[in-house]
Scaffold this active site. Sequence first.
Site, short mmCIF file in Angstrom:
data_model
loop_
_atom_site.label_atom_id
_atom_site.label_comp_id
_atom_site.label_asym_id
_atom_site.label_seq_id
_atom_site.Cartn_x
_atom_site.Cartn_y
_atom_site.Cartn_z
CB SER A 1 -0.91 0.03 1.22
OG SER A 1 -0.14 -0.10 2.40
CG ASP B 1 -4.99 4.99 6.46
OD1 ASP B 1 -3.83 4.96 6.92
OD2 ASP B 1 -5.32 4.38 5.43
CG HIS C 1 -1.73 3.53 4.30
ND1 HIS C 1 -2.99 3.04 4.55
CD2 HIS C 1 -0.99 2.49 3.86
CE1 HIS C 1 -3.02 1.74 4.25
NE2 HIS C 1 -1.82 1.38 3.84
#
Length: 372
Positions: free
Chosen positions: A33, A339, A342
């Site tokens: 990610s 979040d 990240h």
Amino acid sequence: MNLLMTCVALLLSLQTSSSTPCKFPAIINFGDSNSDTGGLSATFGPAPPPNGETFFHMPAGRYSDGRLIIDFMAKSFGLAYLSAYLDSLGTNFSHGANFATAGSTIMQQTVPLNKGGYSPFSLQVQLSQFSQFKSRSQMISKKGKVFKSLKLKKSYFKKALYSFDIGQNDLTELFFSNQSADEYIPKTMKVFSDVVKEIYQQGGQYFWIHNTGPLGCLPYALIRRPSSSLELDSVGCAVIFNKLAQKFNNMLNETVTQLRKDLPTVTFIYVDVYSAKYKLFSNSRKYGFETPLRTCCGFGGGDYNFDFNVKCGDKGIVEGEEVLLGKSCSHPEKSIIWDGVHYTEAANKWVYNEIATGKYSHPSLPLCQACR
Ligand SMILES: *[C@@H]1O[C@H](CO)[C@@H](O)[C@H](O)[C@H]1NC(C)=O
Ligand SMILES: *[C@@H]1O[C@H](CO)[C@@H](O)[C@H](O)[C@H]1NC(C)=O
Ligand SMILES: *[C@@H]1O[C@H](CO)[C@@H](O)[C@H](O)[C@H]1NC(C)=O
């Protein structure tokens, strides 16, 4: 501090003698990610709003309010942002492709995503996608016209920058499933090294390899740490996770050193992203960030504003009405953590500006000299 340095300006400021920047015509990226520009979203449903709110003004397949380090890298070479290989809509692969997906690991995992596990697109799967991408791009280009303009030129596979940012999910998996790091990490290194060698076999010449960041500074690790490992450092990061990340990084650095010996004609740049990110956490105020470990888009308040059951973009029923519970903070540009897992666009841009200089790299080449 929010300016993105051009390569020429950077080289001038560093007063290096070799002044011509590298012209990578394409970037081919592998990872999780930290560099996913839409792969997981294309497959399992889009990252919900408010992801993307700062830059794209809508969700853009990234787990951030805006751009990721890989976006700033592409921009620095004058390239458009990378399309995710898995995205079948509106993609343009003429300047590279992105095989990264959120939740990806180096080692293939058995627990699926919907059971709290991992992306099915592990590093070896990403390699097999890359191989298809390479062979089928040529076949499809032969159809001419628009097909040709959307595919990577054959000669670009040799000239492209191959970038990697993967390992963070392997560390969470090995830690929470109580596996031995001394057994697990060497296995990941073998896979990593084999994947790089296969890409070299297929033409890859320039490799830009990020190490893994300080896991122990991320709320999703901080709130899950077992009572036996509560120790925090002066910044507030969990020592046990950061030690694990450093152990991984040391082995990755050794693996890259070995790759240099095995493939002496290839350029390998090992980038110590860990130190850049840790510098940001430990000097956050100096660089314009507040409450470094607090999640911007989260729920629950407290030190971390992070709740595993109510994540960024999650809705809930309050007094009979559906409302957004995982909301963004009012100043994402002053947050490092987006979040809980990240980074914000502001933090990504800061880290990009640091690592692009080459001062965290071995050998110490700036990004725009990564073809030397
Ligand atoms: C794909 O991107 C390239 C480079 O950014 C551009 O030249 C080309 O026109 C694009 N193709 C289409 C069909 O948009
Ligand atoms: C790992 O060990 C901890 C503490 O001994 C235990 O609570 C946890 O259930 C174990 N996890 C797994 C996946 O075995
Ligand atoms: C990585 O390894 C090289 C030796 O190949 C060493 O000089 C360098 O300091 C190491 N970098 C980090 C960040 O550990």
